[in-house]
Design a protein around this motif. Structure first.
Motif, PDB file in Angstrom:
ATOM      1  N   ARG A  23       0.820  -1.218   0.000  1.00 47.34           N
ATOM      2  CA  ARG A  23       0.000   0.000   0.000  1.00 47.34           C
ATOM      3  C   ARG A  23       0.852   1.265   0.000  1.00 47.34           C
ATOM      4  O   ARG A  23       0.604   2.193  -0.772  1.00 47.34           O
ATOM      5  CB  ARG A  23      -0.911  -0.035   1.223  1.00 47.34           C
ATOM      6  CG  ARG A  23      -1.707   1.246   1.450  1.00 47.34           C
ATOM      7  CD  ARG A  23      -2.542   1.125   2.708  1.00 47.34           C
ATOM      8  NE  ARG A  23      -3.179   2.397   3.047  1.00 47.34           N
ATOM      9  CZ  ARG A  23      -3.944   2.579   4.110  1.00 47.34           C
ATOM     10  NH1 ARG A  23      -4.168   1.566   4.941  1.00 47.34           N
ATOM     11  NH2 ARG A  23      -4.485   3.755   4.355  1.00 47.34           N
ATOM     12  N   ASN A  24       1.850   1.316   0.881  1.00 51.69           N
ATOM     13  CA  ASN A  24       2.670   2.523   0.960  1.00 51.69           C
ATOM     14  C   ASN A  24       3.420   2.789  -0.333  1.00 51.69           C
ATOM     15  O   ASN A  24       3.479   3.922  -0.825  1.00 51.69           O
ATOM     16  CB  ASN A  24       3.657   2.411   2.121  1.00 51.69           C
ATOM     17  CG  ASN A  24       3.017   2.729   3.456  1.00 51.69           C
ATOM     18  OD1 ASN A  24       1.837   3.013   3.544  1.00 51.69           O
ATOM     19  ND2 ASN A  24       3.800   2.657   4.515  1.00 51.69           N
ATOM     20  N   TYR A  25       4.008   1.738  -0.893  1.00 46.62           N
ATOM     21  CA  TYR A  25       4.765   1.894  -2.134  1.00 46.62           C
ATOM     22  C   TYR A  25       3.852   2.407  -3.245  1.00 46.62           C
ATOM     23  O   TYR A  25       4.221   3.298  -4.016  1.00 46.62           O
ATOM     24  CB  TYR A  25       5.401   0.567  -2.531  1.00 46.62           C
ATOM     25  CG  TYR A  25       6.188   0.622  -3.822  1.00 46.62           C
ATOM     26  CD1 TYR A  25       7.515   1.044  -3.826  1.00 46.62           C
ATOM     27  CD2 TYR A  25       5.599   0.267  -5.032  1.00 46.62           C
ATOM     28  CE1 TYR A  25       8.237   1.101  -5.013  1.00 46.62           C
ATOM     29  CE2 TYR A  25       6.313   0.318  -6.215  1.00 46.62           C
ATOM     30  CZ  TYR A  25       7.628   0.732  -6.202  1.00 46.62           C
ATOM     31  OH  TYR A  25       8.339   0.804  -7.373  1.00 46.62           O
ATOM     32  N   THR A  26       2.638   1.856  -3.325  1.00 47.83           N
ATOM     33  CA  THR A  26       1.692   2.263  -4.362  1.00 47.83           C
ATOM     34  C   THR A  26       1.252   3.710  -4.177  1.00 47.83           C
ATOM     35  O   THR A  26       1.200   4.494  -5.140  1.00 47.83           O
ATOM     36  CB  THR A  26       0.464   1.343  -4.344  1.00 47.83           C
ATOM     37  OG1 THR A  26       0.888  -0.024  -4.518  1.00 47.83           O
ATOM     38  CG2 THR A  26      -0.500   1.700  -5.464  1.00 47.83           C
ATOM     39  N   LEU A  27       0.944   4.104  -2.938  1.00 49.65           N
ATOM     40  CA  LEU A  27       0.535   5.482  -2.670  1.00 49.65           C
ATOM     41  C   LEU A  27       1.681   6.465  -2.938  1.00 49.65           C
ATOM     42  O   LEU A  27       1.469   7.539  -3.511  1.00 49.65           O
ATOM     43  CB  LEU A  27       0.055   5.625  -1.227  1.00 49.65           C
ATOM     44  CG  LEU A  27      -1.331   5.046  -0.908  1.00 49.65           C
ATOM     45  CD1 LEU A  27      -1.581   5.072   0.596  1.00 49.65           C
ATOM     46  CD2 LEU A  27      -2.427   5.836  -1.642  1.00 49.65           C
ATOM     47  N   LEU A  28       2.889   6.099  -2.507  1.00 45.23           N
ATOM     48  CA  LEU A  28       4.040   6.966  -2.739  1.00 45.23           C
ATOM     49  C   LEU A  28       4.298   7.151  -4.229  1.00 45.23           C
ATOM     50  O   LEU A  28       4.610   8.259  -4.689  1.00 45.23           O
ATOM     51  CB  LEU A  28       5.275   6.375  -2.064  1.00 45.23           C
ATOM     52  CG  LEU A  28       5.323   6.470  -0.535  1.00 45.23           C
ATOM     53  CD1 LEU A  28       6.413   5.561   0.021  1.00 45.23           C
ATOM     54  CD2 LEU A  28       5.534   7.906  -0.080  1.00 45.23           C
ATOM     55  N   THR A  29       4.168   6.073  -4.993  1.00 43.51           N
ATOM     56  CA  THR A  29       4.390   6.162  -6.433  1.00 43.51           C
ATOM     57  C   THR A  29       3.326   7.022  -7.094  1.00 43.51           C
ATOM     58  O   THR A  29       3.634   7.903  -7.916  1.00 43.51           O
ATOM     59  CB  THR A  29       4.398   4.761  -7.056  1.00 43.51           C
ATOM     60  OG1 THR A  29       5.405   3.959  -6.430  1.00 43.51           O
ATOM     61  CG2 THR A  29       4.693   4.831  -8.549  1.00 43.51           C
ATOM     62  N   GLY A  30       2.050   6.806  -6.733  1.00 42.79           N
ATOM     63  CA  GLY A  30       0.976   7.609  -7.313  1.00 42.79           C
ATOM     64  C   GLY A  30       1.107   9.082  -6.990  1.00 42.79           C
ATOM     65  O   GLY A  30       0.932   9.953  -7.856  1.00 42.79           O
ATOM     66  N   ALA A  31       1.449   9.394  -5.742  1.00 38.62           N
ATOM     67  CA  ALA A  31       1.609  10.796  -5.344  1.00 38.62           C
ATOM     68  C   ALA A  31       2.795  11.436  -6.052  1.00 38.62           C
ATOM     69  O   ALA A  31       2.738  12.618  -6.441  1.00 38.62           O
ATOM     70  CB  ALA A  31       1.776  10.882  -3.828  1.00 38.62           C
ATOM     71  N   LEU A 198      -3.304  11.999  -1.076  1.00 36.43           N
ATOM     72  CA  LEU A 198      -2.894  10.594  -1.205  1.00 36.43           C
ATOM     73  C   LEU A 198      -1.935  10.198  -0.089  1.00 36.43           C
ATOM     74  O   LEU A 198      -2.050   9.109   0.496  1.00 36.43           O
ATOM     75  CB  LEU A 198      -2.229  10.377  -2.567  1.00 36.43           C
ATOM     76  CG  LEU A 198      -3.126  10.436  -3.809  1.00 36.43           C
ATOM     77  CD1 LEU A 198      -2.287  10.357  -5.079  1.00 36.43           C
ATOM     78  CD2 LEU A 198      -4.145   9.299  -3.784  1.00 36.43           C
ATOM     79  N   ARG A 199      -0.996  11.072   0.227  1.00 43.16           N
ATOM     80  CA  ARG A 199       0.002  10.733   1.240  1.00 43.16           C
ATOM     81  C   ARG A 199      -0.583  10.686   2.644  1.00 43.16           C
ATOM     82  O   ARG A 199       0.008  10.092   3.546  1.00 43.16           O
ATOM     83  CB  ARG A 199       1.160  11.736   1.166  1.00 43.16           C
ATOM     84  CG  ARG A 199       2.041  11.519  -0.059  1.00 43.16           C
ATOM     85  CD  ARG A 199       2.891  12.707  -0.437  1.00 43.16           C
ATOM     86  NE  ARG A 199       3.764  12.380  -1.563  1.00 43.16           N
ATOM     87  CZ  ARG A 199       4.143  13.237  -2.496  1.00 43.16           C
ATOM     88  NH1 ARG A 199       3.723  14.500  -2.439  1.00 43.16           N
ATOM     89  NH2 ARG A 199       4.919  12.855  -3.491  1.00 43.16           N
ATOM     90  N   ALA A 200      -1.754  11.283   2.843  1.00 44.48           N
ATOM     91  CA  ALA A 200      -2.406  11.223   4.150  1.00 44.48           C
ATOM     92  C   ALA A 200      -2.835   9.800   4.494  1.00 44.48           C
ATOM     93  O   ALA A 200      -3.045   9.476   5.667  1.00 44.48           O
ATOM     94  CB  ALA A 200      -3.622  12.151   4.168  1.00 44.48           C
ATOM     95  N   PHE A 201      -2.941   8.938   3.500  1.00 44.95           N
ATOM     96  CA  PHE A 201      -3.377   7.558   3.723  1.00 44.95           C
ATOM     97  C   PHE A 201      -2.209   6.592   3.907  1.00 44.95           C
ATOM     98  O   PHE A 201      -2.412   5.370   3.979  1.00 44.95           O
ATOM     99  CB  PHE A 201      -4.249   7.084   2.554  1.00 44.95           C
ATOM    100  CG  PHE A 201      -5.589   7.752   2.498  1.00 44.95           C
ATOM    101  CD1 PHE A 201      -6.632   7.323   3.312  1.00 44.95           C
ATOM    102  CD2 PHE A 201      -5.802   8.828   1.645  1.00 44.95           C
ATOM    103  CE1 PHE A 201      -7.873   7.948   3.264  1.00 44.95           C
ATOM    104  CE2 PHE A 201      -7.033   9.464   1.596  1.00 44.95           C
ATOM    105  CZ  PHE A 201      -8.078   9.025   2.406  1.00 44.95           C
ATOM    106  N   LEU A 202      -0.982   7.080   3.969  1.00 40.90           N
ATOM    107  CA  LEU A 202       0.167   6.209   4.198  1.00 40.90           C
ATOM    108  C   LEU A 202       0.087   5.568   5.583  1.00 40.90           C
ATOM    109  O   LEU A 202      -0.380   6.179   6.544  1.00 40.90           O
ATOM    110  CB  LEU A 202       1.477   6.996   4.065  1.00 40.90           C
ATOM    111  CG  LEU A 202       1.834   7.460   2.646  1.00 40.90           C
ATOM    112  CD1 LEU A 202       2.978   8.473   2.693  1.00 40.90           C
ATOM    113  CD2 LEU A 202       2.219   6.266   1.772  1.00 40.90           C
ATOM    114  N   ASP A 203       0.550   4.337   5.686  1.00 41.27           N
ATOM    115  CA  ASP A 203       0.511   3.583   6.936  1.00 41.27           C
ATOM    116  C   ASP A 203       1.915   3.534   7.537  1.00 41.27           C
ATOM    117  O   ASP A 203       2.855   3.068   6.893  1.00 41.27           O
ATOM    118  CB  ASP A 203       0.001   2.166   6.663  1.00 41.27           C
ATOM    119  CG  ASP A 203      -0.059   1.304   7.913  1.00 41.27           C
ATOM    120  OD1 ASP A 203       0.005   1.873   9.019  1.00 41.27           O
ATOM    121  OD2 ASP A 203      -0.165   0.073   7.775  1.00 41.27           O
ATOM    122  N   VAL A 204       2.056   4.014   8.769  1.00 40.46           N
ATOM    123  CA  VAL A 204       3.356   3.980   9.436  1.00 40.46           C
ATOM    124  C   VAL A 204       3.368   2.960  10.570  1.00 40.46           C
ATOM    125  O   VAL A 204       4.250   2.988  11.425  1.00 40.46           O
ATOM    126  CB  VAL A 204       3.729   5.384   9.980  1.00 40.46           C
ATOM    127  CG1 VAL A 204       3.943   6.361   8.845  1.00 40.46           C
ATOM    128  CG2 VAL A 204       2.650   5.904  10.932  1.00 40.46           C
TER     129      VAL A 204
END
Length: 441
Positions: A23-31, A198-204
């Motif tokens: 999920r994080n990789y996909t969101l980071l790439t899209g953003a 988009l980056r607000a949905f990143l999971d830490v």
């Protein structure tokens, strides 16, 4: 008890996305794709906004310097905060500042005659956001993939990011010629807003809790120890302090001026920058399959072609020739970039990613504000052609010097995922074992 059936749509989505691309990789790439679509055009737009307001080449350099000066001032603080706070929150806050500053810049250009100090102030705010964003973003990206898949993941990420840069640069140049730079700046503001969402949905949740530290200064000292005890790291950062400065001056100041005087305006310059983006995609495709053993040696050799665009502008080459050298330099810098990120992922402990990244960025851009600010006076004193040949020469000399550092020649790829230890790599590593540099967008 039987498991619920899998819907065709879920199965198709799973097949389209590799197992390691979470999920994080996909969101980071899209953003990153969204951000680069806006920012590549905006860089051209800001230069032509200054020129259309009656500014000179020196004024273009001052605005470019105003963007990069906050990087020097705030990068280290941004890196320490990103290792102390949730990285995705730092990224979202930075995107919000970028959005507001670019939107205000767009309104200023669209509604009147912007003053030089106003453009410098707004680009400085945008640069401040970037200073806090870059270390957090790089740390987040490095922690989103495993060591086994790092080379491919970084190559595909950069291919998507730079692919967006092709459309952003080419479309931005065309939009400036058709409707003016103000609308391109407005598009960039909208892109920052969407990317921040988009980056607000990143999971830490996967990031371990940080041990209580001794404060911001103590965190910075720990990052400095990690940085200075690795000769391969500080030597390449020192090299890039020169390379980034002269390449930045050539592309941010001299490139638009050559385009205006010799190439026909912003559209051909946007096309040339687009070919640089095509080259980065070619380099990323190469690095998806190629895993050179001595990554830093191969990467450093690929920095030499970064002298070609400055030389091409000095001649100056016709548009097709300039596009060709931009393509070659884009391919080469992407090979370096993937190798640099892979090395950082392998050698730097996860909990110190952002701080070390901040020292990397700080050193690399430290001379850029000065270089862009003095680009105009240097042109007046020595001529544009001599200044561009000087830029090309400094790239070659700085890169050749790094090859004398043993760690740069010897550091190799390790066959296993990186250890979460903090052992300095000052001594040359075992040649039998394996071991990147450019913003994650």
């Amino acid at each position: 008890m039987s498991s619920p059936p899998t819907t065709p749509s879920c199965t198709t989505a799973h097949r389209r996305r590799p197992a390691w691309a979470g999920r994080n990789y996909t969101l980071l790439t899209g953003a990153a794709v969204v951000t680069n679509l806006g920012s590549h055009g905006a860089l051209i737009a800001s230069a032509f906004a200054v020129l259309e307001a009656g500014g000179s080449g020196g004024d273009v350099g001052l605005v470019a310097a105003a963007r990069t000066l906050p990087l020097v001032l705030f990068l280290l603080i941004g890196g320490a905060l990103a290792d102390r706070l949730p990285r995705h929150r730092v990224m979202v806050a930075a995107n919000a500042l970028n959005c507001v500053s670019q939107a205000a810049f767009a309104v200023l250009v669209l509604t009147g005659h912007p003053q030089l100090w106003q453009m410098m102030l707004l680009t400085a705010l945008c640069g401040t956001g970037t200073a806090f964003f870059n270390p957090a973003a790089e740390g987040m990206l490095l922690s989103s993939v495993s060591g086994e898949h790092a080379n491919r993941a970084f190559a595909l990420f950069r291919m998507a990011m730079n692919g967006a840069g092709i459309g952003g640069a080419a479309l931005g140049g065309a939009m400036i010629a058709a409707i003016g730079p103000g609308w391109v700046l407005a598009v960039d503001a909208a892109a920052f807003a969407l990317a921040g969402a988009l980056r607000a949905f990143l999971d830490v949740g996967h990031v371990p809790d940080r041990a209580p530290g001794g404060g911001l200064l103590a965190d910075l000292r720990e990052g400095w120890v990690e940085f200075r005890t690795r000769p391969w790291l500080w030597s390449i950062v020192l090299q890039f302090s020169v390379v980034v400065a002269v390449v930045g001056a050539a592309e941010a100041v001299y490139g638009p001026l050559v385009a205006r005087d010799r190439l026909g305006g912003p559209a051909p310059w946007g096309l040339a920058l687009g070919f640089f983006g095509i080259g980065t995609i070619a380099g990323a495709l190469l690095m998806v399959a190629w895993k050179p053993r001595r990554l830093l040696l191969v990467g450093t050799l690929c920095v030499f072609p970064l002298a070609l665009p400055s030389a091409g502008l000095a001649v100056p080459l016709p548009v097709w020739g300039l596009c060709a050298v931009m393509f070659v330099s884009g391919t080469a810098v992407e090979v370096f970039g993937v190798n640099w990120m892979t090395t950082m992922h392998q050698e730097i402990p996860e909990e110190k990613f952002s701080r070390v990244s901040a020292y990397d960025w700080f050193g690399s851009v430290s001379m850029l504000p000065l270089a862009t600010a003095v680009a105009g006076p240097v042109e007046s004193a020595f001529g544009r052609t001599s200044a561009l040949w000087g830029c090309a020469t400094l790239v070659v000399l700085g890169t050749a010097a790094v090859l004398f550092v043993p760690d740069v020649r010897r550091l190799t790829r390790k066959p296993s995922p990186p250890k979460a230890s903090s052992v300095p790599a000052a001594a040359p590593p075992d040649p039998a074992a394996a071991s990147t540099k450019v913003s994650p967008g």
